[in-house]
Design a protein around this motif. Sequence first.
Motif, PDB file in Angstrom:
ATOM      1  N   ARG A 151       0.808  -1.224   0.000  1.00 46.10           N
ATOM      2  CA  ARG A 151       0.000   0.000   0.000  1.00 46.10           C
ATOM      3  C   ARG A 151       0.835   1.266   0.000  1.00 46.10           C
ATOM      4  N   THR A 152       1.950   1.270   0.700  1.00 47.52           N
ATOM      5  CA  THR A 152       2.723   2.500   0.879  1.00 47.52           C
ATOM      6  C   THR A 152       3.966   2.597  -0.001  1.00 47.52           C
ATOM      7  N   VAL A 153       4.441   1.456  -0.526  1.00 45.12           N
ATOM      8  CA  VAL A 153       5.675   1.476  -1.314  1.00 45.12           C
ATOM      9  C   VAL A 153       5.438   1.017  -2.755  1.00 45.12           C
ATOM     10  N   ILE A 154       4.841  -0.173  -2.910  1.00 46.32           N
ATOM     11  CA  ILE A 154       4.730  -0.771  -4.242  1.00 46.32           C
ATOM     12  C   ILE A 154       3.721  -0.022  -5.115  1.00 46.32           C
ATOM     13  N   LEU A 155       2.518   0.179  -4.601  1.00 47.43           N
ATOM     14  CA  LEU A 155       1.483   0.830  -5.417  1.00 47.43           C
ATOM     15  C   LEU A 155       1.840   2.265  -5.810  1.00 47.43           C
ATOM     16  N   PRO A 156       2.335   3.116  -4.884  1.00 51.87           N
ATOM     17  CA  PRO A 156       2.738   4.461  -5.324  1.00 51.87           C
ATOM     18  C   PRO A 156       3.811   4.449  -6.409  1.00 51.87           C
ATOM     19  N   SER A 157       4.721   3.491  -6.341  1.00 47.17           N
ATOM     20  CA  SER A 157       5.762   3.401  -7.373  1.00 47.17           C
ATOM     21  C   SER A 157       5.199   2.925  -8.706  1.00 47.17           C
ATOM     22  N   ALA A 158       4.116   2.158  -8.663  1.00 48.73           N
ATOM     23  CA  ALA A 158       3.543   1.587  -9.889  1.00 48.73           C
ATOM     24  C   ALA A 158       2.405   2.423 -10.461  1.00 48.73           C
ATOM     25  N   ILE A 159       2.089   3.554  -9.856  1.00 51.59           N
ATOM     26  CA  ILE A 159       0.957   4.365 -10.310  1.00 51.59           C
ATOM     27  C   ILE A 159       1.054   4.753 -11.790  1.00 51.59           C
ATOM     28  N   PRO A 160       2.212   5.237 -12.289  1.00 48.47           N
ATOM     29  CA  PRO A 160       2.260   5.584 -13.727  1.00 48.47           C
ATOM     30  C   PRO A 160       1.892   4.417 -14.636  1.00 48.47           C
ATOM     31  N   GLY A 161       2.398   3.218 -14.339  1.00 45.44           N
ATOM     32  CA  GLY A 161       2.070   2.055 -15.159  1.00 45.44           C
ATOM     33  C   GLY A 161       0.620   1.648 -15.033  1.00 45.44           C
ATOM     34  N   ILE A 162       0.075   1.735 -13.819  1.00 44.11           N
ATOM     35  CA  ILE A 162      -1.339   1.398 -13.620  1.00 44.11           C
ATOM     36  C   ILE A 162      -2.229   2.369 -14.384  1.00 44.11           C
ATOM     37  N   LEU A 163      -1.863   3.649 -14.349  1.00 46.01           N
ATOM     38  CA  LEU A 163      -2.642   4.644 -15.082  1.00 46.01           C
ATOM     39  C   LEU A 163      -2.598   4.402 -16.586  1.00 46.01           C
ATOM     40  N   THR A 164      -1.471   3.886 -17.071  1.00 45.19           N
ATOM     41  CA  THR A 164      -1.399   3.552 -18.496  1.00 45.19           C
ATOM     42  C   THR A 164      -2.469   2.524 -18.856  1.00 45.19           C
ATOM     43  N   GLY A 165      -2.630   1.506 -18.011  1.00 45.66           N
ATOM     44  CA  GLY A 165      -3.667   0.514 -18.250  1.00 45.66           C
ATOM     45  C   GLY A 165      -5.060   1.114 -18.179  1.00 45.66           C
ATOM     46  N   VAL A 166      -5.274   2.019 -17.235  1.00 43.54           N
ATOM     47  CA  VAL A 166      -6.586   2.667 -17.109  1.00 43.54           C
ATOM     48  C   VAL A 166      -6.876   3.537 -18.333  1.00 43.54           C
ATOM     49  N   ILE A 167      -5.838   4.227 -18.838  1.00 42.40           N
ATOM     50  CA  ILE A 167      -6.010   5.061 -20.038  1.00 42.40           C
ATOM     51  C   ILE A 167      -6.408   4.198 -21.229  1.00 42.40           C
ATOM     52  N   LEU A 168      -5.704   3.078 -21.415  1.00 44.42           N
ATOM     53  CA  LEU A 168      -6.046   2.171 -22.514  1.00 44.42           C
ATOM     54  C   LEU A 168      -7.464   1.628 -22.357  1.00 44.42           C
ATOM     55  N   ALA A 169      -7.844   1.332 -21.118  1.00 44.18           N
ATOM     56  CA  ALA A 169      -9.195   0.833 -20.865  1.00 44.18           C
ATOM     57  C   ALA A 169     -10.238   1.903 -21.176  1.00 44.18           C
ATOM     58  N   MET A 170      -9.945   3.140 -20.791  1.00 51.58           N
ATOM     59  CA  MET A 170     -10.879   4.229 -21.084  1.00 51.58           C
ATOM     60  C   MET A 170     -11.031   4.429 -22.581  1.00 51.58           C
ATOM     61  N   GLY A 171      -9.928   4.346 -23.309  1.00 48.23           N
ATOM     62  CA  GLY A 171     -10.012   4.460 -24.759  1.00 48.23           C
ATOM     63  C   GLY A 171     -10.860   3.357 -25.368  1.00 48.23           C
ATOM     64  N   ARG A 172     -10.734   2.143 -24.816  1.00 47.92           N
ATOM     65  CA  ARG A 172     -11.552   1.019 -25.305  1.00 47.92           C
ATOM     66  C   ARG A 172     -13.024   1.255 -24.990  1.00 47.92           C
ATOM     67  N   ILE A 173     -13.308   1.799 -23.813  1.00 46.86           N
ATOM     68  CA  ILE A 173     -14.696   2.071 -23.437  1.00 46.86           C
ATOM     69  C   ILE A 173     -15.312   3.107 -24.371  1.00 46.86           C
ATOM     70  N   ILE A 174     -14.578   4.205 -24.589  1.00 43.82           N
ATOM     71  CA  ILE A 174     -15.101   5.287 -25.422  1.00 43.82           C
ATOM     72  C   ILE A 174     -15.327   4.820 -26.858  1.00 43.82           C
ATOM     73  N   ALA A 175     -14.412   3.989 -27.364  1.00 42.08           N
ATOM     74  CA  ALA A 175     -14.484   3.572 -28.764  1.00 42.08           C
ATOM     75  C   ALA A 175     -15.455   2.424 -29.010  1.00 42.08           C
ATOM     76  N   GLU A 176     -15.929   1.787 -27.955  1.00 47.11           N
ATOM     77  CA  GLU A 176     -16.754   0.591 -28.122  1.00 47.11           C
ATOM     78  C   GLU A 176     -18.164   0.947 -28.598  1.00 47.11           C
ATOM     79  N   SER A 177     -18.653   0.170 -29.537  1.00 48.40           N
ATOM     80  CA  SER A 177     -20.010   0.381 -30.043  1.00 48.40           C
ATOM     81  C   SER A 177     -20.784  -0.930 -30.172  1.00 48.40           C
TER      82      SER A 177
END
Length: 291
Positions: free
Chosen positions: A190-216
Amino acid sequence: MESSQHTTLMQKHTRPSDMIMKSLIYLCAILSCALVVFIIIYVFAKAIPHFRFSNLTVAQSKLFHPNGLLGSIINTLYIIIGTLLLACPIGIGGAIYLNEYATNKKVVNVITFTSEVLSGIPSIIFGLFGMICFGQLLQLQYSILTGCLTLTLLILPIIIRNTQTALECVPKSYREAAQGMGSTKWYMIRTVILPSAIPGILTGVILAMGRIIAESAALLFTAGSGYFMPRGFFSHLFESGGTLTIDLYMRMSNAQYGQAFVIGMILIIIILLMNALAKWISTKFDVNKVK
């Protein structure tokens, strides 16, 4: 003689093939950027003559406001937020388990293989499954909630895989230092690993958001194509609601090409804004950034 001693190994062994590969890499990068810029300029050039700011503030009405987009915009936000609220805890939690807790490699391999297979299934299959499982069996019918549940299955592999990669990229010395100080495993995560991995996790969330927006395709079978304004904040989850991509599809089907390009321009702007916001957040929480 002295100058030859300072010649680097790279300068001594420069080969024509290296220069050719380097030129090809630069050429591919330039072509990729040029293609994106061309698409954006083309869509904007087609959309701007038909764009009216007032259409963003009114809902679609066949008699008074046939080009209104407010209802579709609100439905899109409902789908994005609802899907991420369902998928992010499951996806990030599953990745933490696989990377930090799971010790049985067979179980990990089975889950990883399953998520990879899930990511390769066509979206229209997800739409059919969501319509039958969530829409008919759970009696949710055509609704935004049915669409959110369906898209959750669709984007889970993206979030899980990117989160796993982000967690694996955290140096082992971070874990060893935290454990050496006597911290528990969850406190370390919670205090060490996740804060260090936030940029990579956000990359996955961004890709997921793009998939959501583009889905029809999946949403057409689950959320429907309703363009009405919400009659209640939570009750709207159980109503049919078409997103901007569904509206774009309907406009193209009715040969309303000008308005279709307008919706395309709005989608591009939304994606650019979301990427900029995520970039800002990742920079804000980058613990490895030298201040």
